[in-house]
Structures are given as structure tokens and as C-alpha cells.
Scaffold this motif. Structure first.
Motif, mmCIF file in Angstrom:
data_model
loop_
_atom_site.group_PDB
_atom_site.id
_atom_site.type_symbol
_atom_site.label_atom_id
_atom_site.label_comp_id
_atom_site.label_asym_id
_atom_site.label_seq_id
_atom_site.Cartn_x
_atom_site.Cartn_y
_atom_site.Cartn_z
ATOM 1 N N ALA A 1 -23.416 17.363 -48.049
ATOM 2 C CA ALA A 1 -22.857 16.008 -48.034
ATOM 3 C C ALA A 1 -23.806 14.998 -48.664
ATOM 4 C CB ALA A 1 -22.514 15.603 -46.608
ATOM 5 N N GLU A 2 -25.094 15.198 -48.463
ATOM 6 C CA GLU A 2 -26.082 14.235 -48.963
ATOM 7 C C GLU A 2 -26.431 14.440 -50.430
ATOM 8 O OE1 GLU A 2 -29.343 14.772 -46.302
ATOM 9 O OE2 GLU A 2 -28.468 13.508 -44.708
ATOM 10 N N ASN A 3 -26.250 15.650 -50.947
ATOM 11 C CA ASN A 3 -26.779 15.968 -52.275
ATOM 12 C C ASN A 3 -25.728 16.343 -53.317
ATOM 13 O OD1 ASN A 3 -29.971 16.139 -52.002
ATOM 14 N ND2 ASN A 3 -29.088 16.974 -50.117
ATOM 15 N N SER A 4 -24.469 16.363 -52.924
ATOM 16 C CA SER A 4 -23.419 16.689 -53.885
ATOM 17 C C SER A 4 -22.361 15.601 -53.882
ATOM 18 C CB SER A 4 -22.782 18.036 -53.538
ATOM 19 O OG SER A 4 -21.908 17.910 -52.439
ATOM 20 N N ASN A 5 -21.383 15.760 -54.782
ATOM 21 C CA ASN A 5 -20.289 14.801 -54.877
ATOM 22 C C ASN A 5 -19.007 15.307 -54.243
ATOM 23 O OD1 ASN A 5 -21.838 14.614 -57.903
ATOM 24 N ND2 ASN A 5 -21.736 12.748 -56.654
ATOM 25 N N GLY A 6 -19.045 16.507 -53.649
ATOM 26 C CA GLY A 6 -17.868 17.052 -53.012
ATOM 27 C C GLY A 6 -18.091 18.491 -52.599
ATOM 28 N N TRP A 7 -17.107 19.049 -51.898
ATOM 29 C CA TRP A 7 -17.227 20.391 -51.337
ATOM 30 C C TRP A 7 -15.996 21.202 -51.709
ATOM 31 C CZ3 TRP A 7 -17.581 21.672 -45.366
ATOM 32 C CH2 TRP A 7 -18.224 22.911 -45.199
ATOM 33 N N LEU A 8 -16.217 22.389 -52.277
ATOM 34 C CA LEU A 8 -15.152 23.348 -52.551
ATOM 35 C C LEU A 8 -15.262 24.487 -51.551
ATOM 36 C CD1 LEU A 8 -15.345 23.631 -56.462
ATOM 37 C CD2 LEU A 8 -13.649 22.367 -55.113
ATOM 38 N N TYR A 9 -14.124 24.884 -50.974
ATOM 39 C CA TYR A 9 -14.180 25.923 -49.966
ATOM 40 C C TYR A 9 -13.082 26.961 -50.213
ATOM 41 C CZ TYR A 9 -16.376 27.480 -45.680
ATOM 42 O OH TYR A 9 -17.123 28.186 -44.774
#
Length: 320
Positions: free
Chosen positions: A206-214
Motif C-alpha cells: 500500500a505504501e510503495n505501489s500504486n495498486g494491487w493485483l490479486y
């Protein structure tokens, strides 16, 4: 304001409380590991997907054929292939799901990503991962125990080399005291989305990327993941997932589980996607590998009957 809201690819795909749809290459169904990859057909379908208002087209990074894994994605190197697709499309976002950062030098990834983003008119969504096939690590002389650190290093190097002129970088794989990386992205940044956990905590992602793919999960489990994800950031950062779909001719066919997805009719698929949207999913990348119908028919039906419920975000949608 998030400056990535000005990024053509990111703003076409992601907005809070919205869900859009993308497609994985190859745009075909196939048995075994290796698709046919008729390029004339792939380009024709890519253009049609753009016309039908799919939000994005995604490629995978599969460096080697692993006989035990059973799928090599679109076969071609993702950067070369994205360049080819970019030259034949105009507006659709182009994504990676995902570039294996542990196996590639971070400066090479930064340059390739910036090149595709620049040449495509700011359409790249950079999904990244650590890799999960055991045969890859020894083949590239990479210690899998170092995956967590190498992954963190790569994201830091890429972001710094895009944002700064002549950056000073000292990291495990980069000793950069002179020289600069070109081209620079037009926004001095590119949207980077982490795939899975990639050996990281949700807080770090959350702190180091622009989004999450799962990956596809039971709705209750996915809702819990998204709630946890949102708790670590006070700004909107999108959550996307993949989904294998074998679309039936019967529009009301109840969902039957297949590998990481469903054999399902379009009406039940719309209902399922609406539930994902309610839980906070912002993008679903559809993989057609296990389809039993001609892929042209499936893309047309998805585009005409399903995508209108979850269309790519236009300037009108973005300001609503």
C-alpha cells in the motif's frame, strides 16, 4: 490530486467505486501450454476489444517454458509484444500481469516500461511480481530467498529513475553515480501495481505501489483482503484481479468452477461482477484460455452484453 489520474491508461481503467474489464493475451482458447498465436487474428481481436470499450489488454511475463506449469502466456517477450500491440491500437490501456522483477535488472525494466509508456501515449499499467516457477530462479542465477529484497529494490530504482534527472542510486544491483535513464515518462511516473503479495506485507504494498493485483478468491475472502488493503492507505489505490471465464451460450447458465474462474452464462457473470464491484474490485482481467466457444463470439458477446455495465472510463466518467 493523484497525478496518475492524468495518465491515459490508468484513468481509463481505474476510478473509485467503479469496475472495468480487461482481457489477457493470447486472445484465444487453447489446450496445453502453447497457444497458436495467429498474429493477424490477435491484432484484429485487440482492435475489436478497443472498439467494444474494454478498458485494457494485458500480457504476461513467462521467461521459460516450464513443463510442470502448463501455460506460457502469449509466448513473445512482453516488451516486444506490447510495442507491437501499441502500434496497432490507439486508446486501450496496455498492461503487464506481471513483469518478474527478480529476474530482470531494474534499470532495464525502467527503460523498457518508460519506452512503452511514451510510445503508446501513456497507456502502460505496469503489473509486477517476484515470480513463482521454481525452474526460473536457477536458470537466471537468482537466489529465491532474495526475492523480497530484490523486488523492493526494483520498485525503488524504477520510481527514482523515472522521477529524477541523473539520480544517485546505490542498491544491490545498481551502483549509479553518473548517467541518466531515458526516456522519462511524461508524468515522471508510471502506475505500478503489485501482483499477489510478492513476498511483501500488505502495508508495504500500500505504501510503495500504486495498486494491487490479486487472484480470484471466494467473495468473502476477497472482501476481507480489500478491506485490509484499504486500511493501509488514505487515498484511493485500485484493486484488480484476474478471472478465467468459459462463457456459455446459455446466458443464464449457473457458474461452475474451473481453474481460477467459472464456466458461466453472461447474465450470471454480470451479477458476479456487480458483487465484485460492491466489494471494492476496480478491474477484472478476463482470461479466455479454457473457453469452449470460438473466441471471436465470446469477445463480441462480452463486449456487447457485459462491458456496457462496466465500460472503460471516458473523460465523462472520470469527472462524474
Amino acid at each position: 490530486m493523484n497525478r496518475l489520474d492524468q495518465h491515459k491508461g490508468y484513468s481509463r481503467v481505474f476510478k473509485e467505486n467503479h469496475l472495468t474489464l480487461g482481457l489477457f493475451f493470447p486472445l484465444e482458447s487453447y489446450k496445453g501450454s502453447i497457444p497458436e498465436m495467429n498474429m493477424e487474428k490477435q491484432i484484429k481481436l485487440a482492435k475489436r476489444a478497443e472498439e467494444l470499450q474494454f478498458a485494457a489488454l494485458f500480457v504476461r511475463d513467462v521467461p521459460l517454458l516450464d513443463p510442470s506449469f502448463g501455460d506460457v502466456g502469449q509466448i513473445y517477450d512482453p516488451w516486444v509484444y506490447l510495442g507491437y500491440i501499441a502500434a496497432h491500437t490507439k486508446n486501450i490501456a496496455l498492461g503487464t500481469a506481471s513483469i518478474i522483477l527478480t529476474l530482470r535488472h531494474p534499470l532495464h525494466v525502467a527503460k523498457a516500461a518508460a519506452s512503452v509508456d511514451k510510445l503508446s501515449g501513456e497507456r502502460l499499467i505496469l503489473g509486477v511480481a517476484t515470480g513463482d516457477r521454481p525452474i526460473e530462479f536457477p536458470a537466471f542465477s537468482v537466489d529465491p530467498e532474495q526475492s523480497r529484497i530484490l523486488f523492493q529494490e526494483a520498485i525503488s530504482v524504477m520510481k527514482k529513475s523515472w522521477a529524477e534527472n541523473f539520480p544517485k542510486i546505490q542498491s544491490p544491483r545498481v551502483q549509479m553515480t553518473n548517467g541518466d535513464l531515458l526516456p522519462k515518462p511524461s508524468l515522471s511516473d508510471i502506475p505500478v501495481l503489485v501482483t499477489g503479495h510478492s513476498s511483501q506485507s500488505v502495508k508495504w504494498i500500500a505504501e510503495n505501489s500504486n495498486g494491487w493485483l490479486y487472484y480470484p478468491r471466494n467473495l468473502k475472502i476477497q472482501a476481507g483482503l480489500i478491506k485490509n488493503w484499504r486500511s493501509h492507505t488514505d487515498q484511493f489505490k485500485p484493486f484488480g484481479q484476474s478471472l478465467y471465464v468459459d462463457l456459455t451460450e446459455d446466458p443464464n447458465h449457473e457458474p461452475v468452477p474451473i481453474h481460477l474462474g467459472f464456466r458461466i452464462g453472461r447474465n450470471r457473470l454480470i451479477e458476479y461482477l456487480e458483487r465484485l464491484k460492491t466489494e471494492g474490485v476496480n478491474h477484472v482481467i478476463i482470461n479466455l484460455k479454457y473457453g469452449q466457444r470460438p473466441v471471436e463470439e465470446v469477445i463480441e458477446e462480452l463486449g456487447e452484453e457485459v462491458v456496457p455495465h462496466f465500460p472503460a472510463l471516458t473523460e465523462k466518467h472520470q469527472t462524474e
